[in-house]
Design an enzyme around this catalytic site. Structure first.
Site, PDB file in Angstrom:
ATOM      1  N   PRO A 103       0.789  -1.227   0.000  1.00  0.00           N
ATOM      2  CA  PRO A 103       0.000   0.000   0.000  1.00  0.00           C
ATOM      3  C   PRO A 103       0.831   1.293   0.000  1.00  0.00           C
ATOM      4  O   PRO A 103       1.878   1.360   0.639  1.00  0.00           O
ATOM      5  CB  PRO A 103      -0.818  -0.105   1.299  1.00  0.00           C
ATOM      6  CG  PRO A 103      -0.084  -1.081   2.134  1.00  0.00           C
ATOM      7  CD  PRO A 103       0.550  -2.046   1.184  1.00  0.00           C
ATOM      8  N   ASN A 104       0.309   2.240  -0.746  1.00  0.00           N
ATOM      9  CA  ASN A 104       0.834   3.619  -0.831  1.00  0.00           C
ATOM     10  C   ASN A 104       2.108   3.751  -1.661  1.00  0.00           C
ATOM     11  O   ASN A 104       2.557   4.865  -1.912  1.00  0.00           O
ATOM     12  CB  ASN A 104       1.061   4.219   0.570  1.00  0.00           C
ATOM     13  CG  ASN A 104      -0.224   4.316   1.363  1.00  0.00           C
ATOM     14  OD1 ASN A 104      -1.229   4.805   0.852  1.00  0.00           O
ATOM     15  ND2 ASN A 104      -0.226   3.822   2.582  1.00  0.00           N
TER      16      ASN A 104
ATOM     17  N   ARG B 199       4.720  11.210  -2.325  1.00  0.00           N
ATOM     18  CA  ARG B 199       4.523  10.795  -0.941  1.00  0.00           C
ATOM     19  C   ARG B 199       5.782  11.078  -0.109  1.00  0.00           C
ATOM     20  O   ARG B 199       6.840  10.522  -0.371  1.00  0.00           O
ATOM     21  CB  ARG B 199       4.259   9.290  -0.944  1.00  0.00           C
ATOM     22  CG  ARG B 199       4.272   8.671   0.400  1.00  0.00           C
ATOM     23  CD  ARG B 199       4.303   7.155   0.315  1.00  0.00           C
ATOM     24  NE  ARG B 199       4.089   6.637   1.636  1.00  0.00           N
ATOM     25  CZ  ARG B 199       4.324   5.391   1.998  1.00  0.00           C
ATOM     26  NH1 ARG B 199       4.748   4.516   1.107  1.00  0.00           N
ATOM     27  NH2 ARG B 199       4.112   5.001   3.214  1.00  0.00           N
TER      28      ARG B 199
ATOM     29  N   TYR C 208      11.109   9.269   1.127  1.00  0.00           N
ATOM     30  CA  TYR C 208      11.153   8.266   0.060  1.00  0.00           C
ATOM     31  C   TYR C 208      11.792   8.759  -1.237  1.00  0.00           C
ATOM     32  O   TYR C 208      11.936   7.979  -2.172  1.00  0.00           O
ATOM     33  CB  TYR C 208       9.736   7.740  -0.226  1.00  0.00           C
ATOM     34  CG  TYR C 208       9.108   7.075   0.976  1.00  0.00           C
ATOM     35  CD1 TYR C 208       9.574   5.838   1.422  1.00  0.00           C
ATOM     36  CD2 TYR C 208       8.066   7.680   1.675  1.00  0.00           C
ATOM     37  CE1 TYR C 208       9.015   5.227   2.534  1.00  0.00           C
ATOM     38  CE2 TYR C 208       7.490   7.073   2.784  1.00  0.00           C
ATOM     39  CZ  TYR C 208       7.968   5.844   3.207  1.00  0.00           C
ATOM     40  OH  TYR C 208       7.423   5.237   4.305  1.00  0.00           O
TER      41      TYR C 208
ATOM     42  N   ASN D 135       8.114  -5.403  -0.984  1.00  0.00           N
ATOM     43  CA  ASN D 135       8.017  -4.262  -0.080  1.00  0.00           C
ATOM     44  C   ASN D 135       6.578  -4.232   0.415  1.00  0.00           C
ATOM     45  O   ASN D 135       5.681  -3.778  -0.308  1.00  0.00           O
ATOM     46  CB  ASN D 135       8.387  -2.954  -0.771  1.00  0.00           C
ATOM     47  CG  ASN D 135       8.401  -1.789   0.222  1.00  0.00           C
ATOM     48  OD1 ASN D 135       7.848  -1.893   1.322  1.00  0.00           O
ATOM     49  ND2 ASN D 135       9.025  -0.688  -0.165  1.00  0.00           N
TER      50      ASN D 135
ATOM     51  N   ALA E  25       3.216  -0.594   4.862  1.00  0.00           N
ATOM     52  CA  ALA E  25       2.795  -0.618   6.269  1.00  0.00           C
ATOM     53  C   ALA E  25       2.347  -2.001   6.727  1.00  0.00           C
ATOM     54  O   ALA E  25       2.366  -2.289   7.935  1.00  0.00           O
ATOM     55  CB  ALA E  25       1.674   0.400   6.478  1.00  0.00           C
TER      56      ALA E  25
ATOM     57  N   HIS F  61       4.320  -4.213   9.327  1.00  0.00           N
ATOM     58  CA  HIS F  61       4.376  -4.055  10.773  1.00  0.00           C
ATOM     59  C   HIS F  61       3.259  -4.761  11.528  1.00  0.00           C
ATOM     60  O   HIS F  61       3.317  -4.859  12.747  1.00  0.00           O
ATOM     61  CB  HIS F  61       4.388  -2.556  11.112  1.00  0.00           C
ATOM     62  CG  HIS F  61       5.402  -1.798  10.295  1.00  0.00           C
ATOM     63  ND1 HIS F  61       6.754  -2.069  10.364  1.00  0.00           N
ATOM     64  CD2 HIS F  61       5.260  -0.824   9.339  1.00  0.00           C
ATOM     65  CE1 HIS F  61       7.399  -1.271   9.510  1.00  0.00           C
ATOM     66  NE2 HIS F  61       6.512  -0.516   8.871  1.00  0.00           N
TER      67      HIS F  61
ATOM     68  N   ASP G 275       1.643 -14.982   6.648  1.00  0.00           N
ATOM     69  CA  ASP G 275       1.309 -16.401   6.447  1.00  0.00           C
ATOM     70  C   ASP G 275       1.439 -16.781   4.972  1.00  0.00           C
ATOM     71  O   ASP G 275       1.883 -17.888   4.651  1.00  0.00           O
ATOM     72  CB  ASP G 275      -0.105 -16.692   6.950  1.00  0.00           C
ATOM     73  CG  ASP G 275      -0.191 -16.699   8.470  1.00  0.00           C
ATOM     74  OD1 ASP G 275       0.871 -16.686   9.132  1.00  0.00           O
ATOM     75  OD2 ASP G 275      -1.321 -16.699   8.999  1.00  0.00           O
TER      76      ASP G 275
ATOM     77  N   GLU H 130      12.780  -9.135   1.625  1.00  0.00           N
ATOM     78  CA  GLU H 130      11.955  -8.015   2.108  1.00  0.00           C
ATOM     79  C   GLU H 130      12.758  -6.726   1.910  1.00  0.00           C
ATOM     80  O   GLU H 130      13.909  -6.640   2.360  1.00  0.00           O
ATOM     81  CB  GLU H 130      11.645  -8.241   3.597  1.00  0.00           C
ATOM     82  CG  GLU H 130      10.887  -7.098   4.258  1.00  0.00           C
ATOM     83  CD  GLU H 130      10.713  -7.337   5.767  1.00  0.00           C
ATOM     84  OE1 GLU H 130      10.863  -8.487   6.235  1.00  0.00           O
ATOM     85  OE2 GLU H 130      10.457  -6.342   6.465  1.00  0.00           O
TER      86      GLU H 130
ATOM     87  N   HIS I 275      12.791  -2.412   2.065  1.00  0.00           N
ATOM     88  CA  HIS I 275      12.220  -1.125   2.462  1.00  0.00           C
ATOM     89  C   HIS I 275      13.092  -0.013   1.906  1.00  0.00           C
ATOM     90  O   HIS I 275      14.325  -0.060   2.048  1.00  0.00           O
ATOM     91  CB  HIS I 275      12.134  -1.003   3.987  1.00  0.00           C
ATOM     92  CG  HIS I 275      11.289  -2.079   4.586  1.00  0.00           C
ATOM     93  ND1 HIS I 275       9.924  -2.067   4.494  1.00  0.00           N
ATOM     94  CD2 HIS I 275      11.629  -3.231   5.207  1.00  0.00           C
ATOM     95  CE1 HIS I 275       9.450  -3.159   5.060  1.00  0.00           C
ATOM     96  NE2 HIS I 275      10.458  -3.888   5.496  1.00  0.00           N
ATOM     97  N   ILE I 276      12.441   0.965   1.309  1.00  0.00           N
ATOM     98  CA  ILE I 276      13.168   2.095   0.725  1.00  0.00           C
ATOM     99  C   ILE I 276      13.845   2.900   1.836  1.00  0.00           C
ATOM    100  O   ILE I 276      15.010   3.284   1.730  1.00  0.00           O
ATOM    101  CB  ILE I 276      12.185   2.976  -0.079  1.00  0.00           C
ATOM    102  CG1 ILE I 276      11.634   2.174  -1.273  1.00  0.00           C
ATOM    103  CG2 ILE I 276      12.858   4.270  -0.541  1.00  0.00           C
ATOM    104  CD1 ILE I 276      10.396   2.788  -1.917  1.00  0.00           C
ATOM    105  N   SER I 277      13.111   3.152   2.905  1.00  0.00           N
ATOM    106  CA  SER I 277      13.648   3.931   4.022  1.00  0.00           C
ATOM    107  C   SER I 277      14.273   2.994   5.054  1.00  0.00           C
ATOM    108  O   SER I 277      14.012   1.779   5.050  1.00  0.00           O
ATOM    109  CB  SER I 277      12.517   4.735   4.677  1.00  0.00           C
ATOM    110  OG  SER I 277      11.570   3.856   5.281  1.00  0.00           O
TER     111      SER I 277
ATOM    112  N   ARG J  98      13.371   5.206  12.150  1.00  0.00           N
ATOM    113  CA  ARG J  98      12.114   5.956  12.137  1.00  0.00           C
ATOM    114  C   ARG J  98      11.289   5.633  13.400  1.00  0.00           C
ATOM    115  O   ARG J  98      11.848   5.211  14.404  1.00  0.00           O
ATOM    116  CB  ARG J  98      11.363   5.657  10.828  1.00  0.00           C
ATOM    117  CG  ARG J  98      12.174   6.075   9.590  1.00  0.00           C
ATOM    118  CD  ARG J  98      11.444   5.767   8.306  1.00  0.00           C
ATOM    119  NE  ARG J  98      10.195   6.516   8.215  1.00  0.00           N
ATOM    120  CZ  ARG J  98       9.215   6.229   7.349  1.00  0.00           C
ATOM    121  NH1 ARG J  98       9.361   5.220   6.506  1.00  0.00           N
ATOM    122  NH2 ARG J  98       8.115   6.953   7.327  1.00  0.00           N
TER     123      ARG J  98
ATOM    124  N   ARG K 198       7.712   1.155  13.417  1.00  0.00           N
ATOM    125  CA  ARG K 198       8.275   0.626  12.165  1.00  0.00           C
ATOM    126  C   ARG K 198       9.454  -0.318  12.421  1.00  0.00           C
ATOM    127  O   ARG K 198       9.991  -0.920  11.497  1.00  0.00           O
ATOM    128  CB  ARG K 198       8.737   1.761  11.255  1.00  0.00           C
ATOM    129  CG  ARG K 198       7.607   2.646  10.777  1.00  0.00           C
ATOM    130  CD  ARG K 198       8.093   3.652   9.730  1.00  0.00           C
ATOM    131  NE  ARG K 198       7.187   4.770   9.687  1.00  0.00           N
ATOM    132  CZ  ARG K 198       6.055   4.822   8.982  1.00  0.00           C
ATOM    133  NH1 ARG K 198       5.701   3.813   8.225  1.00  0.00           N
ATOM    134  NH2 ARG K 198       5.277   5.890   9.014  1.00  0.00           N
TER     135      ARG K 198
END
Ligand code: DQA
Length: 139
Positions: free
Chosen positions: A8-9, A16, A21, A72, A75, A78, A85, A96, A98-100, A105, A109
């Protein structure tokens, strides 16, 4: 086939929170992944969704195919046990990304429900994380 799946997002990249990001767009990210895959001689499918059921379906398909996944989860990372699953069913590698740097943070997170079922985790390297994940899988 390697699946690069974004939660999402992430379709909002570019507008954003650019301080977090960066200013590159989701299209830039998808184009970069396809270029990297071409250079590596691997086939890649790059997707993004804001709908949990759609992500679960893609992960089920990847599990059935025994495909490797670069994920990725946004959210969902978390708190989403259903996504975790589905990840646990994968038979190929799961990276996995993550850009940030989620660890520098907010406290919420710092915890990932996905990492324990991932092959490895890359965080904080921007779009390079996707490139490195694809290189690792291709090797
Ligand atoms: C993110 C980090 C998450 O905490 C956040 O909810 C995202 C993006 C990242 O790529 O840095 O949506 O996964």
């Amino acid at each position: 086939m390697i699946y690069v799946l974004n939660g999402p997002n992430l379709n909002r990249l570019g507008t954003r929170e650019p301080d977090v990001y960066g200013s590159a767009t989701y299209k830039d990210l998808a184009d970069m992944c396809r270029t990297v895959a071409d250079d590596l001689g691997v086939r890649v499918e790059v997707r993004q969704t804001n709908a949990e059921h759609e992500m679960l379906g893609w992960l089920h398909d990847a599990a059935d195919e025994g495909a490797d996944v670069v994920l990725n989860p946004g959210a969902w990372t978390h708190y989403n046990i259903a996504v975790r699953d589905a990840c646990a069913m994968l038979r190929g590698k799961l990276i996995e990304v993550h850009i940030s740097n989620v660890h520098s943070r907010e406290e919420f997170r710092h915890r990932s429900v996905i990492s324990a079922v991932a092959t490895g985790v890359i965080a904080g390297l921007g779009f390079d994380g996707y490139r490195l994940a694809l290189e690792h899988i291709a090797r």
